[in-house]
Design a protein around this motif. Sequence first.
Motif, PDB file in Angstrom:
ATOM      1  N   ALA A 204       0.827  -1.208   0.000  1.00 52.72           N
ATOM      2  CA  ALA A 204       0.000   0.000   0.000  1.00 52.72           C
ATOM      3  C   ALA A 204       0.865   1.263   0.000  1.00 52.72           C
TER       4      ALA A 204
ATOM      5  N   SER B  52      -3.957  -1.254 -13.723  1.00 46.68           N
ATOM      6  CA  SER B  52      -4.731  -0.443 -12.784  1.00 46.68           C
ATOM      7  C   SER B  52      -6.217  -0.589 -13.074  1.00 46.68           C
TER       8      SER B  52
ATOM      9  N   ARG C 270       5.605   4.081  -6.954  1.00 44.98           N
ATOM     10  CA  ARG C 270       4.881   3.189  -7.862  1.00 44.98           C
ATOM     11  C   ARG C 270       5.654   3.012  -9.166  1.00 44.98           C
TER      12      ARG C 270
ATOM     13  N   LEU D 297      -4.015  -3.872  -6.018  1.00 39.24           N
ATOM     14  CA  LEU D 297      -3.113  -2.722  -6.061  1.00 39.24           C
ATOM     15  C   LEU D 297      -1.938  -2.999  -6.989  1.00 39.24           C
TER      16      LEU D 297
ATOM     17  N   TRP E  29       2.445   1.676  -3.430  1.00 40.94           N
ATOM     18  CA  TRP E  29       1.425   1.995  -4.424  1.00 40.94           C
ATOM     19  C   TRP E  29       0.914   3.426  -4.272  1.00 40.94           C
TER      20      TRP E  29
END
Length: 325
Positions: free
Chosen positions: A109, A215, A118, A210, A112
């Motif tokens: 998390a 996406s 990312r 995630l 991301w």
Amino acid sequence: MTTVSRRAALTPRQLTRAGDRLSFIYLERCTIHRDANAITAEDADGTTHIPSATIGTLLLGPGTRITHQAMSVLGECGAAVCWVGEHGVRYYASGRALTRSSALAEAQATQWANPRNRLTVARAMYRLRFPDDDPSAYTRKELLGHEGRRVKDCYRTQSLRTGIPWNGRRYTPGDFTSGDPVNQAITAAAQCMYGITHAVITAMGCSPALGFIHSGHELSFVLDVADLYKTEIGIPIAFDIAGEHEDDIGSHTRRALRDRINETSLLDRCVSDIQRLLLPETPHATALDDVHDTVTLHADGAHTVASGRNYAEANDADYLAEEAW
């Protein structure tokens, strides 16, 4: 209170470390029951005893039945359970994650949520796939462009190697037979890889949704991880099968991929790759070996404090408190 509940189960320090477990055990066409602290697998050839504390993730294939008592002991011992297709090439459902720690889920998390991190993970994924190319300066658009060219090159290379004509990727969702044999084989191989990576990601406690490249889909991270092995394993096998078989392409592809996965220990490699991507600063990441079964509370300054306490009277930096229960 240091545990989530007061259930009478083995404590983390009594459990076998994840690193010492048999990472994945696959069973099919048998009845799974419990005998003391072991699970038993009974089929036509007899009964096999497996110490439950040594199991990392139990993969239940076609024809398996499992009792409530067996699930109970697996839960007490911290083993994950996934219901999968033949030899794990399809993912259907799962029980709890293997680890009690949230380290990997939080790392995913965190990586991301930050656009810069990312992109860093996306570059690391590209580097895993194509180690001869340095993507450290690539933008998102450049990453996608380079990846697309490398995949096209892989298709052409495999076409030359096998002598199978290649006219481009053709796939109509919901209509498997619409493509030529090699496209059918590629589709079957991709579905198998999605099943394998979905089971691994879930067993590790990560979020399948995630993603760092894909996406907007509940399986974005599954697609990311499965693509790591597309040009090395999936596409070559698909061309091999298309050259060897004219009928039942899907079944032949699944069996060939199953054998290659076992030969290359791909499940263990997948675990290692995910840990390395999400915890890049930790050499030989050991998030699955975290033995702590504790719950903490978020406090100011990005710190945490012990749970199970009442902080209504807290008036200093030490969070002086009384027991909540």
